[in-house]
Design a protein around this motif. Structure first.
Motif, PDB file in Angstrom:
ATOM      1  N   ARG A 208       0.839  -1.202   0.000  1.00  0.00           N
ATOM      2  CA  ARG A 208       0.000   0.000   0.000  1.00  0.00           C
ATOM      3  C   ARG A 208       0.877   1.255   0.000  1.00  0.00           C
ATOM      4  O   ARG A 208       1.818   1.363   0.785  1.00  0.00           O
ATOM      5  N   ILE A 209       0.552   2.178  -0.877  1.00  0.00           N
ATOM      6  CA  ILE A 209       1.315   3.419  -1.008  1.00  0.00           C
ATOM      7  C   ILE A 209       0.376   4.593  -0.772  1.00  0.00           C
ATOM      8  O   ILE A 209      -0.622   4.762  -1.482  1.00  0.00           O
ATOM      9  N   GLN A 210       0.705   5.382   0.244  1.00  0.00           N
ATOM     10  CA  GLN A 210      -0.114   6.547   0.577  1.00  0.00           C
ATOM     11  C   GLN A 210       0.471   7.808  -0.049  1.00  0.00           C
ATOM     12  O   GLN A 210       1.666   7.862  -0.337  1.00  0.00           O
ATOM     13  N   TYR A 211      -0.378   8.813  -0.188  1.00  0.00           N
ATOM     14  CA  TYR A 211       0.120  10.144  -0.531  1.00  0.00           C
ATOM     15  C   TYR A 211      -0.016  11.018   0.711  1.00  0.00           C
ATOM     16  O   TYR A 211      -1.021  10.961   1.423  1.00  0.00           O
ATOM     17  N   GLY A 212       1.005  11.814   0.984  1.00  0.00           N
ATOM     18  CA  GLY A 212       0.940  12.773   2.087  1.00  0.00           C
ATOM     19  C   GLY A 212       1.426  14.113   1.583  1.00  0.00           C
ATOM     20  O   GLY A 212       2.306  14.179   0.736  1.00  0.00           O
ATOM     21  N   GLY A 213       0.896  15.182   2.115  1.00  0.00           N
ATOM     22  CA  GLY A 213       1.327  16.508   1.683  1.00  0.00           C
ATOM     23  C   GLY A 213       0.103  17.355   1.428  1.00  0.00           C
ATOM     24  O   GLY A 213      -0.414  17.405   0.321  1.00  0.00           O
TER      25      GLY A 213
END
Length: 250
Positions: A208-213
Motif C-alpha cells: 500500500r502506497i499513501q500520498y501525504g502533503g
C-alpha cells in the motif's frame, strides 16, 4: 481495480496532550465505525497508552511517530520497538521528512528501524519524498527510488507486502500546496515499479502506497481514487475530527 485496502493515517506530529488525545479518539471511533478503509492515528509517545486503550474494540489502529532501532541501551530520550509493542501499537511512522531534516534521520537508519519494527510484530509506515529543488532539477524519480531501495534492504517479500509507503513531496507538507493528482500518482507508480523490480509483481501489487502533503477533506477522494494511491498520511487535517472523518471515508 486493486484489492488493496485504503489506509487513512493521521500524523498528529507534536500536537495534543494525553487527555486531549483520548477525548479525540473516543469521539472519532463512533464517526468512523462503518468505514471500509483502515483508520490509523499517529500520536506522540506520551499519548500512546491512553489512545491504545481508547481505540480498543474499534476499527482505529494506533501508530507511533518514531522508534529507535536498538532493543534497549544508553539512548537517553529514545523509545524502543519492544516498548511500543508492549503497549499494543500497530504501526510506526519512520523516515518522515521532519525527522530527516531536524533529527538526522537517514535512509540507513530508516532501514534499521524497519527491521526492528517487524521483529516486534508491528508494521512500518515508511516516508519518502523530494524537495522542491529536487523536483525542479528533474531528479524526483532517482531520489525516491534510492530512498525506497535503501529503506527496504534485507526485508523479505512477505514483509514488503505488509509495509506501508508514504510518498510525501516535501514541498507540499504544511504549505497548502498539493501535488496534482497526476503528479502524486506518477511518483506512487514509480515507487510501485521499484518494488516490482526488487520483489516482483505480486509484492508490488500488495504494497500500500499513501500520498501525504496537504491532504484535506476537499481533495482526499480524488487523490485516493488514483490507480497507485491507496490512502493518505494526513497532517493538519487529522487534528480536526470532522475533516479527518471525511478523509477516512474517502
Amino acid at each position: 481495480m486493486s484489492n488493496r485496502r485504503t489506509i487513512a493515517a493521521g500524523n498528529w506530529k507534536m500536537n495534543k496532550t494525553a487527555s486531549e488525545a483520548v477525548e479525540f479518539v473516543n469521539a472519532l471511533k463512533e464517526k468512523v465505525a462503518d468505514t471500509a478503509s483502515e483508520v490509523v492515528v499517529g500520536v506522540p509517545f506520551v499519548c500512546l497508552p491512553g489512545v491504545v486503550a481508547a481505540a480498543k474494540g474499534s476499527n482505529i489502529k494506533v501508530a507511533a511517530q518514531n522508534v529507535h532501532w536498538e532493543e534497549s541501551g544508553a539512548f537517553t530520550g529514545e523509545v524502543s520497538a519492544p516498548m511500543l509493542a508492549d503497549l499494543g501499537v500497530d504501526y510506526v511512522i519512520i523516515g518522515h521528512s521532519e525527522r530527516r531534516e531536524y533529527f538526522g534521520e537517514t535512509n540507513e537508519t530508516v532501514n534499521k528501524k524497519a527491521h526492528a519494527i517487524f521483529k516486534h510484530g508491528m508494521t512500518p509506515i515508511i516516508c519518502c519524498g523530494e524537495t522542491l529543488t529536487q523536483r525542479e532539477q528533474g531528479v524526483t524519480a532517482d531520489h525516491v527510488r534510492y530512498q525506497i531501495k535503501v529503506a527496504l534492504l534485507g526485508l523479505s517479500a512477505e514483509q514488503v507486502k505488509q509495509v506501508v509507503i508514504a510518498y510525501e513531496p516535501i514541498w507540499a507538507i504544511g504549505t497548502g500546496k498539493t501535488a496534482t493528482n497526476e503528479q502524486a500518482n506518477e511518483v506512487c507508480a514509480i515507487i510501485r515499479n521499484t518494488i516490482k523490480e526488487l520483489y516482483g509483481e505480486d509484492v508490488s501489487n500488495a504494497t500500500r502506497i499513501q500520498y501525504g502533503g496537504s491532504v484535506n477533506a476537499k481533495n482526499a477522494a480524488e487523490l485516493f481514487a488514483m490507480s497507485d494511491i491507496d490512502g493518505g498520511l494526513v497532517g493538519g487535517a487529522s487534528l480536526k475530527i470532522d475533516d479527518f472523518t471525511i478523509i477516512a471515508k474517502a
